[in-house]
Scaffold this motif. Structure first.
Motif, PDB file in Angstrom:
ATOM      1  N   ILE A   1      26.223 -58.940  49.826  1.00 38.07           N
ATOM      2  CA  ILE A   1      25.205 -59.548  48.968  1.00 38.07           C
ATOM      3  C   ILE A   1      23.836 -58.918  49.243  1.00 38.07           C
ATOM      4  N   GLY A   2      23.512 -58.708  50.506  1.00 37.49           N
ATOM      5  CA  GLY A   2      22.242 -58.073  50.850  1.00 37.49           C
ATOM      6  C   GLY A   2      22.134 -56.672  50.280  1.00 37.49           C
ATOM      7  N   MET A   3      23.205 -55.895  50.395  1.00 32.92           N
ATOM      8  CA  MET A   3      23.204 -54.544  49.823  1.00 32.92           C
ATOM      9  C   MET A   3      23.091 -54.609  48.305  1.00 32.92           C
ATOM     10  N   GLY A   4      23.765 -55.567  47.688  1.00 34.72           N
ATOM     11  CA  GLY A   4      23.717 -55.709  46.238  1.00 34.72           C
ATOM     12  C   GLY A   4      22.323 -56.048  45.742  1.00 34.72           C
ATOM     13  N   ILE A   5      21.645 -56.947  46.433  1.00 32.88           N
ATOM     14  CA  ILE A   5      20.279 -57.302  46.041  1.00 32.88           C
ATOM     15  C   ILE A   5      19.359 -56.093  46.172  1.00 32.88           C
ATOM     16  N   ALA A   6      19.472 -55.353  47.267  1.00 29.44           N
ATOM     17  CA  ALA A   6      18.624 -54.175  47.472  1.00 29.44           C
ATOM     18  C   ALA A   6      18.874 -53.131  46.390  1.00 29.44           C
ATOM     19  N   ILE A   7      20.121 -52.882  46.083  1.00 28.39           N
ATOM     20  CA  ILE A   7      20.452 -51.905  45.041  1.00 28.39           C
ATOM     21  C   ILE A   7      19.984 -52.409  43.683  1.00 28.39           C
ATOM     22  N   GLY A   8      20.158 -53.694  43.411  1.00 32.08           N
ATOM     23  CA  GLY A   8      19.724 -54.267  42.133  1.00 32.08           C
ATOM     24  C   GLY A   8      18.222 -54.188  41.935  1.00 32.08           C
ATOM     25  N   VAL A   9      17.460 -54.456  42.973  1.00 32.92           N
ATOM     26  CA  VAL A   9      15.999 -54.360  42.871  1.00 32.92           C
ATOM     27  C   VAL A   9      15.587 -52.910  42.611  1.00 32.92           C
ATOM     28  N   ALA A  10      16.223 -51.976  43.294  1.00 33.17           N
ATOM     29  CA  ALA A  10      15.895 -50.560  43.101  1.00 33.17           C
ATOM     30  C   ALA A  10      16.220 -50.118  41.677  1.00 33.17           C
ATOM     31  N   ILE A  11      17.372 -50.508  41.167  1.00 29.82           N
ATOM     32  CA  ILE A  11      17.752 -50.128  39.805  1.00 29.82           C
ATOM     33  C   ILE A  11      16.823 -50.783  38.793  1.00 29.82           C
ATOM     34  N   GLY A  12      16.516 -52.060  38.977  1.00 32.88           N
ATOM     35  CA  GLY A  12      15.611 -52.753  38.062  1.00 32.88           C
ATOM     36  C   GLY A  12      14.219 -52.143  38.049  1.00 32.88           C
ATOM     37  N   ALA A  13      13.711 -51.803  39.219  1.00 36.35           N
ATOM     38  CA  ALA A  13      12.383 -51.181  39.290  1.00 36.35           C
ATOM     39  C   ALA A  13      12.392 -49.812  38.629  1.00 36.35           C
ATOM     40  N   GLY A  14      13.467 -49.066  38.821  1.00 34.32           N
ATOM     41  CA  GLY A  14      13.576 -47.758  38.189  1.00 34.32           C
ATOM     42  C   GLY A  14      13.631 -47.864  36.672  1.00 34.32           C
ATOM     43  N   LEU A  15      14.365 -48.834  36.152  1.00 33.60           N
ATOM     44  CA  LEU A  15      14.440 -49.026  34.705  1.00 33.60           C
ATOM     45  C   LEU A  15      13.094 -49.474  34.142  1.00 33.60           C
ATOM     46  N   ASP A  16      12.390 -50.336  34.870  1.00 38.14           N
ATOM     47  CA  ASP A  16      11.058 -50.765  34.426  1.00 38.14           C
ATOM     48  C   ASP A  16      10.091 -49.583  34.380  1.00 38.14           C
ATOM     49  N   ALA A  17      10.131 -48.748  35.407  1.00 39.20           N
ATOM     50  CA  ALA A  17       9.237 -47.585  35.445  1.00 39.20           C
ATOM     51  C   ALA A  17       9.576 -46.610  34.322  1.00 39.20           C
ATOM     52  N   SER A  18      10.854 -46.434  34.057  1.00 41.58           N
ATOM     53  CA  SER A  18      11.268 -45.531  32.990  1.00 41.58           C
ATOM     54  C   SER A  18      10.807 -46.041  31.627  1.00 41.58           C
ATOM     55  N   ARG A  19      10.940 -47.345  31.417  1.00 38.91           N
ATOM     56  CA  ARG A  19      10.504 -47.922  30.140  1.00 38.91           C
ATOM     57  C   ARG A  19       8.989 -47.817  29.992  1.00 38.91           C
ATOM     58  N   ARG A  20       8.247 -48.056  31.084  1.00 41.53           N
ATOM     59  CA  ARG A  20       6.788 -47.938  31.040  1.00 41.53           C
ATOM     60  C   ARG A  20       6.369 -46.503  30.739  1.00 41.53           C
ATOM     61  N   ARG A  21       7.040 -45.536  31.343  1.00 42.63           N
ATOM     62  CA  ARG A  21       6.713 -44.131  31.125  1.00 42.63           C
ATOM     63  C   ARG A  21       6.973 -43.751  29.668  1.00 42.63           C
ATOM     64  N   LYS A  22       8.066 -44.220  29.098  1.00 39.75           N
ATOM     65  CA  LYS A  22       8.374 -43.921  27.703  1.00 39.75           C
ATOM     66  C   LYS A  22       7.354 -44.549  26.769  1.00 39.75           C
ATOM     67  N   SER A  23       6.932 -45.786  27.052  1.00 43.95           N
ATOM     68  CA  SER A  23       5.953 -46.430  26.179  1.00 43.95           C
ATOM     69  C   SER A  23       4.582 -45.773  26.323  1.00 43.95           C
TER      70      SER A  23
END
Length: 66
Positions: free
Chosen positions: A32-54
Motif C-alpha cells: 500500500i505504501g509503494m502504491g501510494i508513492a507511485i500513485g502520487v508520482a503518476i498523478g503529479a506527472g499527469l498534472d504537470a503534463s496537462r499544465r504544460r499543454k495548456s
C-alpha cells in the motif's frame, strides 16, 4: 469549468495496485505504501503534463508590443 487534479486518481489506482502487490508479496503495508508513492508520482506527472499543454496553447503576451 474547474479542472480537477489527477493526484487523487493516481492515489486511488496506486492503492489498488499496491494492495494487489502487497498481497502477492505477503506484505500488505509495504504494498500500500509503494502504491501510494507511485500513485502520487503518476498523478503529479499527469498534472504537470496537462499544465504544460495548456500553457503551450495560450498566446504569448510577451511579444514586445509597446
Amino acid at each position: 469549468m474547474e479542472r480537477r487534479s489527477f493526484t487523487g486518481i493516481g492515489i486511488a489506482l496506486g492503492v489498488a495496485i499496491g494492495s494487489a502487490l502487497g498481497i502477492a508479496m505477503d506484505n500488505l503495508a509495504l504494498g500500500i505504501g509503494m502504491g501510494i508513492a507511485i500513485g502520487v508520482a503518476i498523478g503529479a506527472g499527469l498534472d504537470a503534463s496537462r499544465r504544460r499543454k495548456s500553457d503551450d496553447r495560450k498566446p504569448d503576451s510577451s511579444d514586445g508590443g509597446d
